[in-house]
Each structure stands twice: as structure tokens, then as C-alpha cells.
Design an enzyme around this catalytic site. Sequence first.
Site, short mmCIF file in Angstrom:
data_model
loop_
_atom_site.label_atom_id
_atom_site.label_comp_id
_atom_site.label_asym_id
_atom_site.label_seq_id
_atom_site.Cartn_x
_atom_site.Cartn_y
_atom_site.Cartn_z
N ARG A 13 0.86 -1.18 0.00
CA ARG A 13 0.00 0.00 0.00
C ARG A 13 0.91 1.24 0.00
NH1 ARG A 13 -3.17 -0.76 5.31
NH2 ARG A 13 -4.14 1.21 4.69
N LYS A 83 -2.34 -7.73 11.26
CA LYS A 83 -3.70 -7.61 11.78
C LYS A 83 -4.71 -7.27 10.69
CE LYS A 83 -3.28 -2.76 13.31
NZ LYS A 83 -4.18 -2.19 12.32
N ASP A 84 -4.25 -6.81 9.52
CA ASP A 84 -5.17 -6.49 8.42
C ASP A 84 -5.52 -7.70 7.57
OD1 ASP A 84 -5.21 -3.82 9.16
OD2 ASP A 84 -3.65 -3.23 7.76
N THR A 126 -11.31 6.36 16.61
CA THR A 126 -10.76 5.04 16.28
C THR A 126 -11.52 4.47 15.09
OG1 THR A 126 -10.40 2.78 17.05
CG2 THR A 126 -12.28 3.93 17.98
N ARG A 130 -13.22 -3.26 17.66
CA ARG A 130 -12.75 -3.81 18.94
C ARG A 130 -12.44 -2.69 19.93
NH1 ARG A 130 -7.67 -4.07 20.95
NH2 ARG A 130 -6.87 -3.32 18.94
N ARG A 131 -11.67 -1.69 19.50
CA ARG A 131 -11.31 -0.60 20.40
C ARG A 131 -12.55 0.19 20.85
NH1 ARG A 131 -6.56 0.72 16.42
NH2 ARG A 131 -4.93 -0.64 17.24
N ARG A 148 -11.06 7.35 10.25
CA ARG A 148 -10.44 6.58 9.18
C ARG A 148 -9.30 7.36 8.55
NH1 ARG A 148 -12.91 3.36 5.81
NH2 ARG A 148 -10.75 2.91 5.27
N GLY A 149 -8.52 6.67 7.72
CA GLY A 149 -7.41 7.31 7.01
C GLY A 149 -6.07 6.82 7.51
N ARG A 154 -5.12 10.91 10.24
CA ARG A 154 -5.77 10.86 11.55
C ARG A 154 -5.17 11.90 12.50
NH1 ARG A 154 -6.93 4.42 12.78
NH2 ARG A 154 -6.82 3.75 10.61
N CYS A 243 -11.58 -7.90 10.84
CA CYS A 243 -11.37 -6.67 11.61
C CYS A 243 -12.67 -5.89 11.83
CB CYS A 243 -10.29 -5.79 10.96
SG CYS A 243 -10.52 -5.50 9.22
#
Length: 312
Positions: A13, A83-84, A126, A130-131, A148-149, A154, A243
Site C-alpha cells: 500500500r 492484523k489487516d 478510532t 474492537r477498540r 479513518r485514514g 488521523r 477486523c
Amino acid sequence: MSENNKPIRIGTRGSRLALWQTHFVADKLRAAGLEVEIEIINTKGDMVLDRSLDKIGAKGVFTEELEEGLRANTIDIAVHSAKDLQSQIPEDLEILAFMEREQVNDVVISFDSQFSLEKEQIVVGTSSTRRRALLSRYYPNVIAAECRGNLQTRLQKLKDGQYDAILLAYAGVHRMQYNHLITEYLPTDKFVPAAGQGSIAIECAKSLPLPRKEALKKCLDHEETHLCLLAERSFLRTMEGGCSIPSFALATIVGNEVSITGGVVSLDGQEMITDTLTAPASEVIALGERLGTNILQMGGDKILEAIRATRA
């Protein structure tokens, strides 16, 4: 040029954090005498920023386009934040390596060095389901807002006053050298991280020539991290979670054994189910499956059913 002498084509990315991770990988490969080329690929998750992850179908949202590059043989490996990664890797692809894990904590970021989550009527940004759920559970005084972003986007939103603070993974903050903005490290016994948090994953096509795979794995894979993430991802697959689901898992190695804590929390934070299991390192995949089955049988299935009903 023979297959073994061709440069390793790395897909990534285009965010600053993704590029940091990719150059970190490239430097390790160059140090082993391999040539590399880097190709930037935009993903849906980078382009669609006006909706939350669960609204755009979070499965593969940061990985799908990179995986298409692997299939088309325009890149040899794809670099991801572990994690993604979706819990189920497509049949024609494989995870070649998990790099040594960074500190796993979630952290609070604010331009106010005295900031505390204990304050009344504060807005915390966030993008993580989860958070958000864990904030509702442990800090009902906090208003959680969608954020987001990429990391710099952010931080700009935070600077502009859209939030009092934002929650992020320590790994990304540290890699981008924003440690000075951390006001709190959230304890992992409460804010158990997402499966894979803190590690960089290397994905390839199964058809990649074996000598290339072996050379890449030797340079990049960290055995202890790999074992822990196999357990965490096995748990995630059993939960059928990605996620967009507020599940969590953290495995650690002590001697020849792996211990894993995992669970799921309702969106409003009112219900949380957790369990901890330990098994020999040779049984990590079965360990994660067992933990996932336990959580579902303890009522996790009802929590997930309620979450999916809100999104139907």
C-alpha cells in the site's frame, strides 16, 4: 537472467507506514544480497474513507488488490500489517513469513500531554470495532467517534480538534516516530490486541518457485512470532471473524509452550467473554481452534449473532 537472480518484486500500500514496513523488508533482503523492486498498489481500504470498515465489507479491504498482483505475477510478495489480513487466506496464496513482533499495546495519542481517558465528555477517534467496544466497556465516559485514514490523516484530524485523542497500535506510532504523542499505554489484560497486531506479514502465491520462498523465509520469518500468530489466526478463523468483529487474541511463548488469551466483546461493551489456554508449541493451530470453540460455546456465538443482525 535466471529466476533466482531476478529482483524480488514487493507489493505494498502507499501510506507512509506501509512504505516504512516495505522498506524495512527491502533492507533485510538487500542485506542478504537480494535485489528488490517496490510497487505501490492502492487498496479499497485506502480509497474509501467516508465509511467505517464494517460498512464497506472489511474482508480483504486492505489486501485484495495486493493479492490480485500476486496472482497476476506482477509482484512476488505482498507486505501487510498482519492484523489487516483476513482470517482465511485464498487457496492459491500463502503466508510466507511473520516478522518479529513489535510491542503489541494499543496506545492513546493526544497533543495534550496531560490527557487522560478518565476525563469527562471526551471524544476519542478510532476505526477499530474492537477498540470502540472496549472503550464502551472500560470508559463509558468516552464518546467513540469514527476515525479513518492513514496515520498522518488521523493526526491532522486530531490537530484540527475533531477528537480529544485517538487510539492506535503502538507499532505504527513507533515506526512513524510519534512516540512523543503517546499519553497512555493501554494494558493488554484489558485491551487485548487484535490477532496479529504488531507483526508484518509476507504473503506470496503458492506457485512462487521454492528456492525464492526459502530465501525469503530465511531472511524475514521470526519463528516465535510465527508460532504465536498461527495460534491467533486459528482462533480468528474459528470465530469466523475479521477486523469488523470485536474479537481479540494474544499468544505468548513460555519455554516450549504457547499460551493464548482471546475472546469477543459486544458492541456496547456490556458483555465480554474471554478464556486462556496453553499447549505445546507443536499444537498451536489446534490450540487456537480450541480457544475459538470455547468462546463460541461460552456465549460468543450469541454476541456475534447480535452483531451480524445489526449489519444485515
